[in-house]
Design a protein around this motif. Sequence first.
Motif, PDB file in Angstrom:
ATOM      1  N   ILE A   1       0.838  -1.200   0.000  1.00  0.00           N
ATOM      2  CA  ILE A   1       0.000   0.000   0.000  1.00  0.00           C
ATOM      3  C   ILE A   1       0.873   1.249   0.000  1.00  0.00           C
ATOM      4  N   SER A   2       1.926   1.240   0.797  1.00  0.00           N
ATOM      5  CA  SER A   2       2.824   2.395   0.859  1.00  0.00           C
ATOM      6  C   SER A   2       3.460   2.676  -0.499  1.00  0.00           C
ATOM      7  N   GLN A   3       3.729   1.615  -1.292  1.00  0.00           N
ATOM      8  CA  GLN A   3       4.356   1.787  -2.603  1.00  0.00           C
ATOM      9  C   GLN A   3       3.439   2.503  -3.603  1.00  0.00           C
ATOM     10  N   TYR A   4       2.132   2.432  -3.364  1.00  0.00           N
ATOM     11  CA  TYR A   4       1.195   3.128  -4.251  1.00  0.00           C
ATOM     12  C   TYR A   4       1.389   4.634  -4.192  1.00  0.00           C
ATOM     13  N   ARG A   5       2.049   5.121  -3.157  1.00  0.00           N
ATOM     14  CA  ARG A   5       2.243   6.567  -3.034  1.00  0.00           C
ATOM     15  C   ARG A   5       3.121   7.118  -4.167  1.00  0.00           C
ATOM     16  N   LEU A   6       3.844   6.225  -4.852  1.00  0.00           N
ATOM     17  CA  LEU A   6       4.623   6.652  -6.018  1.00  0.00           C
ATOM     18  C   LEU A   6       3.722   7.111  -7.153  1.00  0.00           C
ATOM     19  N   HIS A   7       2.432   6.757  -7.085  1.00  0.00           N
ATOM     20  CA  HIS A   7       1.534   6.976  -8.213  1.00  0.00           C
ATOM     21  C   HIS A   7       0.325   7.854  -7.884  1.00  0.00           C
ATOM     22  N   GLY A   8       0.210   8.329  -6.653  1.00  0.00           N
ATOM     23  CA  GLY A   8      -0.925   9.175  -6.305  1.00  0.00           C
ATOM     24  C   GLY A   8      -1.106   9.293  -4.804  1.00  0.00           C
ATOM     25  N   LYS A   9      -2.248   9.825  -4.398  1.00  0.00           N
ATOM     26  CA  LYS A   9      -2.582   9.996  -2.986  1.00  0.00           C
ATOM     27  C   LYS A   9      -3.109   8.683  -2.427  1.00  0.00           C
ATOM     28  N   VAL A  10      -2.601   8.271  -1.282  1.00  0.00           N
ATOM     29  CA  VAL A  10      -2.941   6.968  -0.705  1.00  0.00           C
ATOM     30  C   VAL A  10      -3.719   7.162   0.592  1.00  0.00           C
ATOM     31  N   VAL A  11      -4.893   6.531   0.644  1.00  0.00           N
ATOM     32  CA  VAL A  11      -5.782   6.613   1.805  1.00  0.00           C
ATOM     33  C   VAL A  11      -6.114   5.194   2.251  1.00  0.00           C
ATOM     34  N   LEU A  12      -5.983   4.946   3.544  1.00  0.00           N
ATOM     35  CA  LEU A  12      -6.355   3.658   4.124  1.00  0.00           C
ATOM     36  C   LEU A  12      -7.480   3.882   5.118  1.00  0.00           C
ATOM     37  N   GLY A  13      -8.597   3.169   4.937  1.00  0.00           N
ATOM     38  CA  GLY A  13      -9.744   3.308   5.825  1.00  0.00           C
ATOM     39  C   GLY A  13      -9.970   2.054   6.638  1.00  0.00           C
ATOM     40  N   MET A  14     -10.471   2.223   7.849  1.00  0.00           N
ATOM     41  CA  MET A  14     -10.784   1.075   8.708  1.00  0.00           C
ATOM     42  C   MET A  14     -11.801   1.489   9.764  1.00  0.00           C
ATOM     43  N   ASN A  15     -12.593   0.507  10.229  1.00  0.00           N
ATOM     44  CA  ASN A  15     -13.490   0.796  11.346  1.00  0.00           C
ATOM     45  C   ASN A  15     -12.748   0.596  12.656  1.00  0.00           C
ATOM     46  N   GLU A  16     -13.413   0.824  13.773  1.00  0.00           N
ATOM     47  CA  GLU A  16     -12.745   0.771  15.072  1.00  0.00           C
ATOM     48  C   GLU A  16     -12.227  -0.633  15.377  1.00  0.00           C
ATOM     49  N   ASN A  17     -13.032  -1.636  15.091  1.00  0.00           N
ATOM     50  CA  ASN A  17     -12.630  -3.011  15.358  1.00  0.00           C
ATOM     51  C   ASN A  17     -11.384  -3.380  14.553  1.00  0.00           C
ATOM     52  N   GLU A  18     -11.364  -2.988  13.288  1.00  0.00           N
ATOM     53  CA  GLU A  18     -10.216  -3.287  12.436  1.00  0.00           C
ATOM     54  C   GLU A  18      -8.973  -2.544  12.909  1.00  0.00           C
ATOM     55  N   ALA A  19      -9.135  -1.288  13.331  1.00  0.00           N
ATOM     56  CA  ALA A  19      -8.004  -0.513  13.835  1.00  0.00           C
ATOM     57  C   ALA A  19      -7.413  -1.174  15.076  1.00  0.00           C
ATOM     58  N   ASN A  20      -8.264  -1.645  15.978  1.00  0.00           N
ATOM     59  CA  ASN A  20      -7.772  -2.305  17.190  1.00  0.00           C
ATOM     60  C   ASN A  20      -6.992  -3.572  16.849  1.00  0.00           C
ATOM     61  N   LYS A  21      -7.513  -4.358  15.909  1.00  0.00           N
ATOM     62  CA  LYS A  21      -6.848  -5.619  15.570  1.00  0.00           C
ATOM     63  C   LYS A  21      -5.545  -5.393  14.809  1.00  0.00           C
ATOM     64  N   ILE A  22      -5.518  -4.409  13.927  1.00  0.00           N
ATOM     65  CA  ILE A  22      -4.283  -4.097  13.221  1.00  0.00           C
ATOM     66  C   ILE A  22      -3.237  -3.580  14.190  1.00  0.00           C
ATOM     67  N   TYR A  23      -3.664  -2.748  15.138  1.00  0.00           N
ATOM     68  CA  TYR A  23      -2.733  -2.259  16.159  1.00  0.00           C
ATOM     69  C   TYR A  23      -2.156  -3.423  16.966  1.00  0.00           C
ATOM     70  N   GLN A  24      -3.012  -4.357  17.364  1.00  0.00           N
ATOM     71  CA  GLN A  24      -2.546  -5.491  18.162  1.00  0.00           C
ATOM     72  C   GLN A  24      -1.541  -6.350  17.407  1.00  0.00           C
ATOM     73  N   GLN A  25      -1.723  -6.482  16.087  1.00  0.00           N
ATOM     74  CA  GLN A  25      -0.777  -7.279  15.309  1.00  0.00           C
ATOM     75  C   GLN A  25       0.544  -6.551  15.117  1.00  0.00           C
ATOM     76  N   LEU A  26       0.494  -5.258  14.896  1.00  0.00           N
ATOM     77  CA  LEU A  26       1.720  -4.497  14.645  1.00  0.00           C
ATOM     78  C   LEU A  26       2.488  -4.184  15.923  1.00  0.00           C
ATOM     79  N   PHE A  27       1.763  -3.990  17.022  1.00  0.00           N
ATOM     80  CA  PHE A  27       2.388  -3.598  18.287  1.00  0.00           C
ATOM     81  C   PHE A  27       1.875  -4.505  19.407  1.00  0.00           C
ATOM     82  N   PRO A  28       2.270  -5.784  19.400  1.00  0.00           N
ATOM     83  CA  PRO A  28       1.683  -6.750  20.347  1.00  0.00           C
ATOM     84  C   PRO A  28       2.085  -6.545  21.801  1.00  0.00           C
TER      85      PRO A  28
END
Length: 364
Positions: A229-256
Amino acid sequence: MEAPVKQLIESLKNSREEIQKYNALVGFDGFVDFIQRIIKTRDLSSFSYYSTIEEFGHDVSAAAGKSGQFELLNQEVKLGGNAPIMSNALGHLGIHNYCLASLGYPDLHPVFKHLHKNVEAISISEPGMTNALEFDDGKLILSELSSFALMDWPYLKQKSGVHLAEMISKSKLIALVDWANINHANDIWKGIQTEILPKLTQAERIFFFDLCDPSKKSKEDLENILHTISQYRLHGKVVLGMNENEANKIYQQLFPVTTVTPSLAEKGKLIFQYLNIDLLLIHPVDRALGIHNEGIVEVQGKLVLKPKISTGGGDNFNAGLCLGLMLNLSLEESMLAGIATSGSYVSHGYSPDVDGIIRYLEEW
């Protein structure tokens, strides 16, 4: 809040012709959704639903070791999946878009024949099937995904041919969604980024991503797709969306390993710092948080206590948000457009057009 709402109403009234100039591409999932409620009690003349997930969960747990039966009541059979719902919502907002998705193959499933006239439907496989169990405080999604098993990058290129590059080249918005449910989404998103985008003429494109619930994905898979996803920034504006549940789970995986539990805004900031993107959007049911290099913008929403439907609320938020971004509105206005689109959808049970958003904002 009154001033931003008035500003958004004015911006939308002045943008009707501009909206019609834009194209978008949305892909690649698709579901037939059975929207259902669960009967709690019934007698000869009436019945009641389970109103909360906790209430239903208590009775499910009580059936352990004994078995149990629960009665489902179909409320609606409708088009589902993040791509078709977002595509349909964009169509209602006046944006012509290509929905390259799992809509039935070789013929469209009947539910997808009701997509808005602004949606150009291109199907690549049979849809998945979903039982969406609705409650007053959320939903439980039970999905059958076997139709996605063969959908990898070579398969997608074969089914879409040269048209995929053409559709992307014509689109201001490219929305890639439902990473969690498409087995080979990492390869598909990487393939677009490495094989198609470098060959296209440079343009002001917005790349919107929605991972969906990452629970069944490994940390390695998550890290790989976030890098892509970060590599797409070479080609335009990059936006990542998530709901609260998804944000919590992504946080837990990245920062356990953490010693304290940070707030949702602090989690969002850490996720954003991990990435190389332009904007991270987190949308709980009652507000939205936008995290970017200049800081955090928080916009309060209007909680719908008795939603007519909740399945698809996030996809309608994403459509409204992307409308604002395509129109180059301020971040606050774009977030408000997402909140209003979602709020109108869950309140009335269908995606609003621009006039519907304006009416919702005026009542608010």
